[in-house]
Motif scaffolding. Sequence first.
Motif: not given
Length: 509
Positions: A194-210, A254-261
Amino acid sequence: MKSFLRLMKVPAIAIFVGLSLLFACETPMSESLPSDDLSLKKGGNSKSPANVEQGDLYGDLWELEREASGVPIQYELKYRVDYQDETVQGIIDVKNPRLNGAFSLTIVQRDEDGYAIYTEPTDGTDPVVVTEQVMITPNVDGFLTTETEFSPIALYDAEGEILSEAALHVYPIEEGRLNIIRSPSTVLANRMSEVIQNFGDGTVADVIRDYCGRLYMIRTDAALDDGIDDKPIDSPLENLAIYNELMINGLSKPSLQGGLKFLVEEEDPRGGFNFQSHLDSDWDAGPILFTTLSNDLDEQQFVANLAAACVAAGSDKSNFLTIDEIVFLNLFMQIPKPNGDGTAQCFLPYVKQTTRKMDKTDKHQYSTDLFYVDYSSFSYTRQKFEETYVDFWSIVPVEGGGYEKQLLIEGIALDDILTGNSPLPDIVISEYRYTQEEGQPITGALGFASQADDYVQALEVVHNNEEFLTWQMPTPTWSDDEAIDRESSPFTFTATEVSHSKKPADKGD
């Protein structure tokens, strides 16, 4: 030979405390919880060992004396018992629990070789272990060490079980919401997906830390127009899923294997982000791309800093984190992950510790191995909190009636709040402080726990005062001339649909 009459074995009170905690999850689970490799295993023996022995887990439900690496220190306890008219002797490794003060204890007397002393009755009865009443006085840190009159062995009976009275005086670990690790591995895997899908749903432009170190999604302009706001990964389960992945594989899978690359480099044809982060061991170097790091130590520091934030976000916001809680969490989640050949998989360095035990059936000595994350090289500073700012707002009446939100104080450093040096009124922040005082070790295992706990406190102060405090998200993101690019999303991910149909694959609908 007559059988020895040994001290009665009474399970440590910490076991009951631990069991009550393990069944008292604060966060309701929507997923079903069948038995799986993250559920509590029954204790084994040398003939049929469990993956994670019950005794290993329960023993670590206490606060323990540890090396700087986080590995618990073991002490040698010799035993000599009778089994089927034969004397069996061996060695057990026991741990040193932290005690809550001085107390009177009936301990086992031992000879100069370290074996329990038994009486020699003349009336034909079985020998009885000789005991004496003593005062147990731990050192200032709560441990029995060379500085104290008695060694940790005094807390145990002739066969290596902690004395029931001693168990009343140990500090138990309070896992709180971290008990969601009792969910099966499939639950964490699903959350990772679900995390990977949330980042890859087309709505996320960038990633930072809060402000408390969590992964934070910067939305595209189109998403903002649709009312989808910037937000952190705030689900406790999702953060623990990320934590588990970081600790086992880092950012390499890789993301297809459930990773965060995908966070740090492109994955053809799905794309990827250029996620950057400070290293707490070298904060002044600024945000760094993971792919530009040139040595293993910096890569491990990069991942560990993010992992500390994830385990913090998975824990109780109203509590504090200790290294004992984190090590127990690792043991339960099998971090490092054993390979079955005496090695383990872990992105950070790890230590294999061999522990000698006594088989309860035939009293022979055997050994088991546990793997621990080695935090020895970890280092941490609080500079992030010195350079993370929040604004203080209030709701005030306006002329003509009604109310409006008004900025009262701009740009308050989180570090000032958590050290009690901010201009905020005490009614807002009196409960929130750094748990670990300045000047205490912030390297090794204590450093990792300190960083995770600081993130907990930062999250609590802003989360619990969200009507007053707002985080100043850094804009531009990384440099004076590079603003956040919100035009499009660089990463797309569509999960493979899993069919639950029982029809043959070639029969269609």
